[in-house]
Design an enzyme around this catalytic site. Structure first.
Site, short mmCIF file in Angstrom:
data_model
loop_
_atom_site.label_atom_id
_atom_site.label_comp_id
_atom_site.label_asym_id
_atom_site.label_seq_id
_atom_site.Cartn_x
_atom_site.Cartn_y
_atom_site.Cartn_z
NE ARG A 135 36.01 45.07 31.10
CZ ARG A 135 37.24 44.95 31.86
NH1 ARG A 135 37.29 44.14 32.98
NH2 ARG A 135 38.58 44.93 31.09
CD GLU A 189 36.35 49.16 35.83
OE1 GLU A 189 37.50 48.68 35.75
OE2 GLU A 189 35.46 49.06 34.76
#
Lengths: 466, 760
Positions: free
Chosen positions: B310, B713
C-alpha cells in the site's frame, strides 16, 4: 489498618490488608469499573477520580493513589458524577452534544476532570486536561464540550456538605493488623513521623505516591514498612519567616504553584508544566526533592533561587544549601531516619527565569530544564545562579558558566562568549529524550533565550498567534 | 431521513457515565484465572536453558506453559507464514513471549512471569535498517518493484531534478485500552471475548490452537477502547493463550497486557527510509519519479507485505507522473513485528512523494501549493492513470484545494508570515498545504465482502448485527442510520448487538476504512429484503403494487393510506411473513494483480487537503501548531458529526506521528520508549490553536452506501501539512534546503534550522 472515607456519598469503612493497593484496583474489584486502567503509571488519566476534603476538590490518578491516602476524605468516581435518577451532569450532557467521546475508554477520566474543573469554576481547560490523554478525538470536541458547560450551574448533588463524618478509625494509625502484608503508619503530626522514622529508618515514606506508586505498579515491588504522610497537616504549611518562606515538604506541587503566583511567578510558570494536574495535586515538593531525580523540575528552579533545605532526624534538624543535598546519581546527603522537612525560599527572585524543554509541551519529563537568576549592578552582572536538570546525574549549578559572566555586561555578546563554559560544567548523556549533543545545544540556547528575553526580544512560541 | 444527521455515537451516553463495558469490565466467574507472558530479554539467539521452577513456585501460580505444552498449532500469524505464540527455541526480539503463566490474579501472573531463569546463546541483533541491509535480512528474497515508463530516460531529460533521503519514524498505536482477551470454556467448544478488530481471525486462530472446527469457537466483541490497526492481528496471541489455558484448566482465563508489556510486545507503524529522485520540466510539471522504500518490518511477516504494497500504491500521492518507479525493501529486524496502523503504509508512501514535492518546490523556487496544483490528476477527461494502471476519474482536488486556499486566504497569510519572519530573529513561522488522495478497498480483493443479520421484531423494533467492529469510529451508529433510513423509522427503533461470529460468519477485519462501506451495504441489503417482503404483504392486503408501498417517518403508506410501521410489523408476523434476513455485499469493479503491480485495486479514492501554520523557536527547535484548516471529502456524509470527529482526530494523530511521537530502541534492541512517560502522543494543548474542519459535500461517484465515502484513514495524512509547515519554518532560517526528518522533535527541528543556515 482500618480507614474510612466517603465513596460517592456513602461512608465506607475498609480493612486495608495491603497498604500499597491502589484505589483503582480496589474500585474495580468492588465492581466500580468506570475508572479505567490505561497505563498504570499516572500518565493517561483514564483512572481519574475526584477527591474532596477541607482544602477543596481535586482530581487524582487512582492508579497511583494508595488506599490509606483516602483516609478521612470524600472520593467521587465517574459512577458518582450523574445525579439522582441518572440525571446527567452538565459536562456529561455537553460531551454527548459535542461528540466528545469516540472509543470512550478515556471518557470517564475526562468527565471527572471536567466535572472537577466545573465545580471549581476553572476554565483553563488545556492545563486541567493535560493529564488526560485521548487518542481518538484530537481533543477539539472535548474542549468545545468543556466550554459549553462552563455557564451551566454546578448541580446540587455536586455541592453536598463537605465530608466531615469519616475519621480515621481508632487504632488505625500505626499498625499491622492481622492478615496485613506490610506494616503501615499513618502519622498525624511531623513529630510523630520524625520519632517513628528514626526508629524505622528502612521504611519508605509516601507523600503523593506519584513515584513510589510506580515501584508497586511497574517494578512489582512489595514494600517493607511504609508511612503515609497525607495526614501530617503541619508538614503541608507555608510560613513566612524573616528571611523568606518556609515551604513544608508536604506542600503539593499544585499548592506551591498557586502560592508562587504571587511572590515567584517564574516558579509558578515552570510548575504549570510539572507533570499534570492529577500528579501536581498528589506530588509534594519534599518528595520531588528527596527522590533525587536528575530530571525533576523542582530542584533546578529552587537551586537557582538559592533555596535551602531543612533535614530532620528525630528532634535534630540541620539546614543545607539545596545544591549540596544532591551528591551523585540517586544519592543524597540524607542520613538513615532523616527526612526532608522543609525548603526555604527567598522572599523574591525577580530576575528568575525557568525553561523546560521536552518533546511534548505538557505532561512530559524534561530533556533539559534550565533556570537562570542573574542580578545586575548598573549594566554589569553582579551575581549569577544558574542550575540545570537533565544535564548531569543530579540537578546541578553551572558554576563555570556563572563565573564566566560575573562582572560582565548583561549583553548577548557576553553570554555568547560564556557559552563554552557550559561544556566545563556538564557532560550530558544521550537517552530516549535527547542526544548528549542536543542537550548541550539546548542548554546554551536557553542561556541565549534568557538574555534575549530580558532585552525585550520575542522568544516564546506560546505568545505567537496565527 | 436518518442518514446525514449528526447523531451522537451509539454509546455516547454509556461512555460519559462510565457504564460502557470494555473487556476488562466484563464480570468474570469467581474461578477465573489470569495470564501473563514471560518475555525474552534478548533480541536474537537461542534459548539454552529455561528454568521455570521459580515461576511455578511463585504464589498463586496454577500452571506454566511453554511452546512444547501447546496441544495443537503454535501460530498467531495473520499471514501465510506461521508466527509462534510462544518461542520455539529461538528468540527474535526483546519482548517476545517465551512462556505463559496461569495464576489466580493478574498481579500474581505478572510477578511470576519475571522470575524465570533463562540462558541464551546470543547473536548480534539486527536492529536498524542499515544493519538489516548489511546482513541482507529481508522478507520475500528481494525488493518488489513496480514501474511505469522509462524513469531513467525521463529523469535525464528533466529540466529540474531533486534527490534525497528521508527518514520517517514508526508510531505506537497507543489505543487507550490495552490488548485483552477472555476465554470461557463451554459444553462444546469455547466462547472468547477479545478486544479485536478481527473476530473471525480470532475464531480461526483459536480453533487451530485447540484442534477444533470454527463452529466450536464463538467470538464476541462489543467495543474496543481504540484500535487504529493495532488490534487487527495483535490480539491473536492473547486470545490463543486464554483459549489454550481455559481448555487445559477447564476454568475461565483472562489476559490483559500491562501498558509497558503491550508496547514492548506488540508491533507498531513501520518506520521507513525513502530515497527519492523527482524530475520536472521547466514549468514544474512532473516527468519522472523514482522511489526506493526501506521498511523496518520487525521479526515476522505479520501484515508487513500488504502494508509495504500500500505504501507503493500511494507513492504517487495526488500527482500524475508519466514515468514512476517504486522499489520496496521489506527488511527483517530483531524488533517488534510491525503491523497495521491507520493508513496501512499509505501514509509512508504518500509522505515520500509529498516530501519530494516540497524539495522540488524549494529547489525550483515555485510556491509549493502551486507546484502541487499543476500536477494533480486531471479533474476532467481525458483522465490519467496511476503507476499501477488505475484510471483516476474522480479527482476533485483542483476545486477542493482552490476552495480551501480561498476560504482561508492562503496567499495573503503566506505573505504576512514572510514579512513577520523578516522582523523576527528567534521565532519563525511556516505555513504549508498538503493534499490527500487515498485508495479505498482492501488490496487483497477477497476481503472486500461483508455480511449482516437483520431481525425485525413484531413490535416494530429492529436488531441488527454485522461483521464490523466498533472501536470508536461510530460504525454502529452509521449502520443503524442506514437501517433506519431503509425502513423509514426512527433511529431509536434500531439497535445493534455485539459483533458475534455465531451471527455473521466469515467476516473481514474492520480495517482499510471499509467498515461502513462494506457493512452498511450488507445491512442495507438485508433491510431491503425484509422491506420488500413487507411491501409485498401490504400490496397484496391493500390492493396496490409493491413498488407503490412507501416507508417513511415511521409510517407505511399503501394505497393512499398510512399505517404505523409497528402495526405493519405485527400484521406481517401474524401473516407468517419472515421478518429476519441476512444481507451480503461484495465490492464491484475491483481487480488486482499484485505480482505485476497492475489493476484496479481501489473502488474509489477519498480526497482532502489541509493548511497548517506553525511557529518554531530557532534556539531550541521547540514548536507549536498555530492554526489548521481542513476541507475533506466524505462523499455524501452518512453522519457529518462522526465524520468531522474522524477528521479532527485523524489529523492530530497524524501530526503526532510526525512531531512528538518518537520510538527509540537502544543498541541491544530494547525499546526504551515503552510507556506514556517516554512516548508522547499529542496532549490536549498540542491540538491546533485554531482548528477549522469542513466537509466537501458532494456524492461519491461510485455507488457506495448512500454515496458516502470512507473516512477512517484518509484524514490521518492531513497531519503531513503540520510537518511540511515545520519544514517551511526551518527554510525561513536560511537559503538551504532544511531537509527536516520525521518525527520533527525539537532536536530534529534544530538540526534542520542549522542545515537551512548552511551550518551543518
Amino acid at each position: 489498618m482500618e480507614i474510612s472515607f466517603l465513596l460517592n456519598g456513602e461512608t465506607r469503612v475498609v480493612q486495608v490488608a495491603q497498604p500499597t493497593m491502589s484505589v483503582l484496583d480496589w474500585l474495580r474489584a468492588e465492581g466500580l469499573t468506570g475508572a479505567k486502567e490505561g497505563c498504570n503509571e499516572g500518565d493517561c488519566g483514564a483512572c481519574t477520580v475526584m477527591v474532596s476534603d477541607a482544602h477543596g476538590t481535586r482530581t487524582l490518578n487512582a492508579c497511583l493513589l494508595m488506599l490509606p491516602q483516602l483516609a478521612g476524605k470524600a472520593l467521587r468516581t465517574i459512577e458518582g458524577i450523574s445525579g439522582p435518577g441518572g440525571a446527567l451532569h452538565p459536562v456529561q450532557r455537553a460531551m454527548i452534544d459535542h461528540h466528545g467521546s469516540q472509543c470512550g475508554f478515556c471518557t470517564p477520566g475526562f468527565v471527572v476532570s471536567m466535572a472537577a474543573a466545573h465545580k471549581n469554576g476553572r476554565t483553563d481547560h488545556d492545563d486541567l486536561l493535560a493529564g488526560n490523554l485521548c487518542r481518538c478525538t484530537g481533543y477539539a470536541p472535548i474542549i468545545r464540550a468543556a466550554k459549553a458547560a462552563e455557564a451551566e450551574p454546578v448541580p446540587a448533588w455536586m455541592t453536598e456538605p463537605a465530608f466531615q463524618s469519616a475519621q480515621i478509625s481508632s487504632g488505625g494509625r500505626g499498625i499491622a493488623s492481622a492478615g496485613q502484608t506490610a506494616p503501615a503508619f499513618l502519622p498525624e503530626t511531623t513529630d510523630e513521623l520524625a520519632n517513628w522514622y528514626e526508629a524505622h529508618p528502612e521504611a519508605v515514606l509516601i507523600a503523593g505516591a506519584t513515584d513510589v506508586g510506580l515501584w508497586v505498579t511497574k517494578q512489582l515491588r512489595d514494600l517493607p514498612e511504609v508511612a503515609f504522610l497525607s495526614q501530617c497537616k503541619d508538614l503541608a504549611q507555608i510560613t513566612e519567616t524573616a528571611e523568606g518562606y518556609e515551604i513544608g515538604a508536604g506542600v503539593t506541587i499544585a499548592a506551591l504553584r498557586a502560592w508562587a503566583e504571587g511572590p515567584h511567578p517564574a516558579l509558578a510558570g515552570l510548575l504549570r508544566r510539572f507533570a499534570s494536574e492529577q500528579v501536581r495535586q498528589a506530588a509534594t515538593i519534599g518528595g520531588n526533592i528527596a527522590n533525587g531525580s536528575p530530571i525533576g523540575d523542582g530542584p533546578p528552579a529552587l537551586i537557582a533561587m538559592g533555596a535551602r533545605l531543612t533535614l530532620r532526624r528525630g528532634d535534630a534538624r540541620r539546614t543545607i544549601a539545596l545544591e549540596d543535598f544532591f551528591l551523585d546519581y540517586r544519592k543524597q546527603d540524607r542520613l538513615p531516619g532523616e527526612f526532608v522537612e522543609s525548603v526555604i525560599l527567598p522572599k523574591s527572585a525577580p530576575d528568575l527565569a525557568c525553561f523546560k524543554l521536552s518533546k511534548r509541551f505538557d505532561q512530559d519529563i524534561s530533556a533539559v530544564c534550565g533556570c537562570f537568576n542573574f542580578t545586575l549592578k548598573g549594566s554589569k552582572i553582579e551575581s549569577a545562579r544558574v542550575a540545570f536538570g537533565g544535564m548531569a546525574g543530579v540537578p546541578k549549578r553551572a558554576s563555570a558558566f556563572e563565573a564566566a559572566l560575573i562582572g560582565q555586561p548583561f549583553t548577548e555578546a557576553a553570554f555568547t562568549a560564556a557559552l563554552p563554559a557550559l561544556a566545563q560544567d556538564f557532560t550530558p548523556m544521550s537517552d530516549m529524550r535527547a542526544s548528549a549533543c542536543y542537550r548541550m545545544q539546548a542548554a546554551q540556547a536557553m542561556a541565549l533565550r534568557y538574555v534575549r528575553a530580558r532585552l525585550g526580544e520575542p522568544v516564546d512560541v506560546l505568545e505567537v498567534e496565527a | 431521513m436518518s442518514t446525514g444527521t449528526p447523531l451522537p455515537h451509539d454509546s455516547a451516553h454509556l461512555h460519559v457515565t462510565g457504564q460502557a463495558r470494555y473487556l476488562d469490565d466484563i464480570p468474570c466467574p469467581a474461578n477465573t484465572l489470569h495470564l501473563a507472558f514471560g518475555l525474552s530479554t534478548e533480541a536474537r539467539g537461542q534459548i539454552t536453558e529455561l528454568d521455570l521452577a521459580p515461576v511455578r513456585q511463585s504464589p498463586g501460580v496454577v500452571a506454566v506453559l511453554t511452546a512444547a505444552d501447546l496441544p495443537h498449532a503454535n501460530d498467531a500469524s495473520p499471514a501465510a507464514t506461521p508466527e509462534p505464540v510462544l518461542a520455539e527455541g529461538a528468540v527474535h526480539y526483546i519482548g517476545q513471549p517465551i512462556f505463559l503463566v496461569v495464576a489466580t490474579s493478574h498481579r500474581a501472573a505478572r510477578v511470576a512471569a519475571r522470575k524465570a531463569r533463562i540462558s541464551y546463546a546470543t547473536e548480534e541483533p539486527i536492529i536498524t535498517l542499515d544493519q538489516a541491509l548489511a546482513a541482507n535480512s529481508r522478507f520475500e528474497g528481494g525488493p518488489v518493484t513496480w514501474a511505469r515508463g522509462d524513469v531513467e530516460a525521463a529523469l535525464a531529460g528533466a529540466a529540474h531534478v531533486v534527490s534525497g533521503t528521508f527518514e520517517m519514524g514508526g508510531q505506537e498505536h497507543f489505543y487507550l485500552e490495552g490488548q485483552a482477551a477472555l476465554a470461557l470454556p463451554g459444553e462444546h467448544g469455547i466462547s472468547v471475548h477479545c478486544s479485536t478488530q478481527h473476530p473471525t481471525e480470532i475464531q480461526h486462530k483459536v480453533a487451530h490452537a485447540l484442534g477444533l472446527s470454527q463452529h466450536d469457537v464463538r467470538v464476541e466483541m462489543r467495543r474496543m477502547g481504540g484500535g487504529f490497526g493495532g488490534k487487527e492481528s495483535q490480539g491473536n496471541h492473547l486470545a490463543i493463550a486464554c483459549a489454550v489455558a481455559a481448555q487445559l484448566t477447564g476454568r475461565p482465563c483472562k489476559m490483559r497486557y500491562d501498558r509497558d508489556d503491550d508496547m514492548t510486545i506488540t508491533g507498531k507503524r513501520h518506520d521507513f527510509r525513502i530515497t527519492y529522485r523527482l524530475g520536472a520540466d521547466a514549468e514544474g510539471r512532473l516527468v519522472a519519479a523514482d522511489f526506493v522504500h526501506f521498511a523496518r518490518c520487525g521479526w515476522s511477516p505479520d501484515l508487513s507485505m500488504p502494508v509495504c504494497d500500500r505504501a507503493m500504491l500511494h507513492a504517487d500521492s495526488s500527482y500524475f507522473v508519466p514515468a514512476l518507479r517504486v522499489e520496496s525493501h521489506r527488511l527483517r529486524t530483531n524488533t517488534q513485528s510491525n503491523t497495521a496502523y491507520r493508513g496501512f503504509g499509505g501514509p509512508q508512501g504518500l509522505l515520500g512523494m509529498e516530501r519530494a514535492m516540497e524539495h522540488l518546490a524549494h529547489s525550483m523556487g515555485i510556491e509549493p501549493a502551486e507546484l502541487r496544483r499543476r500536477n494533480f490528476y486531471p479533474a476532467t477527461a481525458p483522465h490519467q492513470s496511476t503507476h499501477y494502471g488505475q484510471e483516476v476519474d474522480d479527482c476533485i482536488l483542483h476545486a477542493l484545494v482552490e476552495d480551501l486556499q480561498k476560504s482561508n486566504n492562503y496567499a495573503t497569510r503566506k505573505a504576512e508570515i514572510a514579512a513577520w519572519n523578516s522582523t523576527n530573529r528567534t521565532l519563525k513561522r511556516g505555513i504549508a498545504l498538503s493534499p490527500v488522495k487515498f485508495g479505498i478497498s482492501f488490496t487483497l480483493t477477497h476481503l472486500n465482502q461483508a455480511g449482516a443479520l437483520v431481525q425485525l421484531y413484531a413490535d416494530g423494533s429492529v436488531l441488527l448485527n454485522h461483521g464490523g467492529t466498533e472501536m470508536g469510529q461510530g460504525l454502529h451508529r452509521k449502520v443503524c442510520q442506514v437501517a433506519a433510513r431503509v425502513f423509514g423509522i426512527d433511529d431509536a427503533a434500531v439497535r445493534i448487538s455485539a459483533t458475534d461470529t455465531s451471527k455473521v460468519p466469515n467476516t473481514s477485519a474492520t480495517a482499510a476504512s471499509s467498515g461502513a462501506d462494506l457493512n452498511g451495504m450488507a445491512v442495507q441489503n438485508a433491510c431491503e429484503t425484509i422491506r420488500a417482503r413487507l411491501a409485498e404483504f401490504m400490496a397484496a392486503r391493500e390492493g396496490c403494487a409493491a413498488h407503490e408501498v412507501a416507508f417513511a417517518g415511521g409510517k407505511v403508506n399503501a394505497a393512499g393510506r398510512d399505517w404505523a410501521f409497528t402495526e405493519v410489523a405485527q400484521a406481517a408476523y401474524e401473516a407468517r411473513i419472515s421478518l429476519s434476513s441476512t444481507g451480503f455485499y461484495a465490492t464491484p469493479k475491483i481487480r488486482w494483480d499484485r505480482v505485476a503491480g497492475q489493476g484496479r485495486p481501489f473502488y474509489y479514492f477519498a480526497y482532502g487537503a489541509a493548511i497548517t501554520e506553525v511557529v518554531i523557536d530557532t534556539l531550541t527547535g521547540e514548536n507549536r501548531i498555530l492554526r489548521t484548516d481542513i476541507l475533506h471529502d466524505a462523499g455524501t456524509s452518512l453522519n457529518p458529526a462522526l465524520d468531522i470527529g474522524q477528521i479532527e482526530g485523524g489529523y492530530v494523530q497524524g501530526a503526532g506521528w510526525l512531531t512528538t511521537e518518537e520510538l527509540v530502541w537502544d543498541g541491544k534492541g530494547r525499546l526504551t520508549t515503552h510507556a506514556p512517560s517516554t512516548y508522547k502522543i499529542p496532549a490536549c494543548s498540542d491540538r491546533p490553536r485554531v482548528f477549522n474542519v469542513a466537509l466537501w459535500d458532494a456524492p461519491n461517484r461510485e455507488e457506495t452506501i448512500f454515496r458516502s465515502k470512507a473516512v477512517g484513514e484518509p484524514p490521518f495524512m492531513l497531519g503531513i501539512s503540520a510537518f511540511q509547515a515545520l519544514n517551511a519554518a526551518c527554510a525561513a532560517c536560511g537559503p538551504h534546503w532544511p531537509d527536516l526528518q520525521a518525527p520533527a522533535t525539537p532536536e530534529a527541528v534544530l538540526a534542520a534550522v542549522a542545515r537551512a543556515r548552511g551550518e551543518a
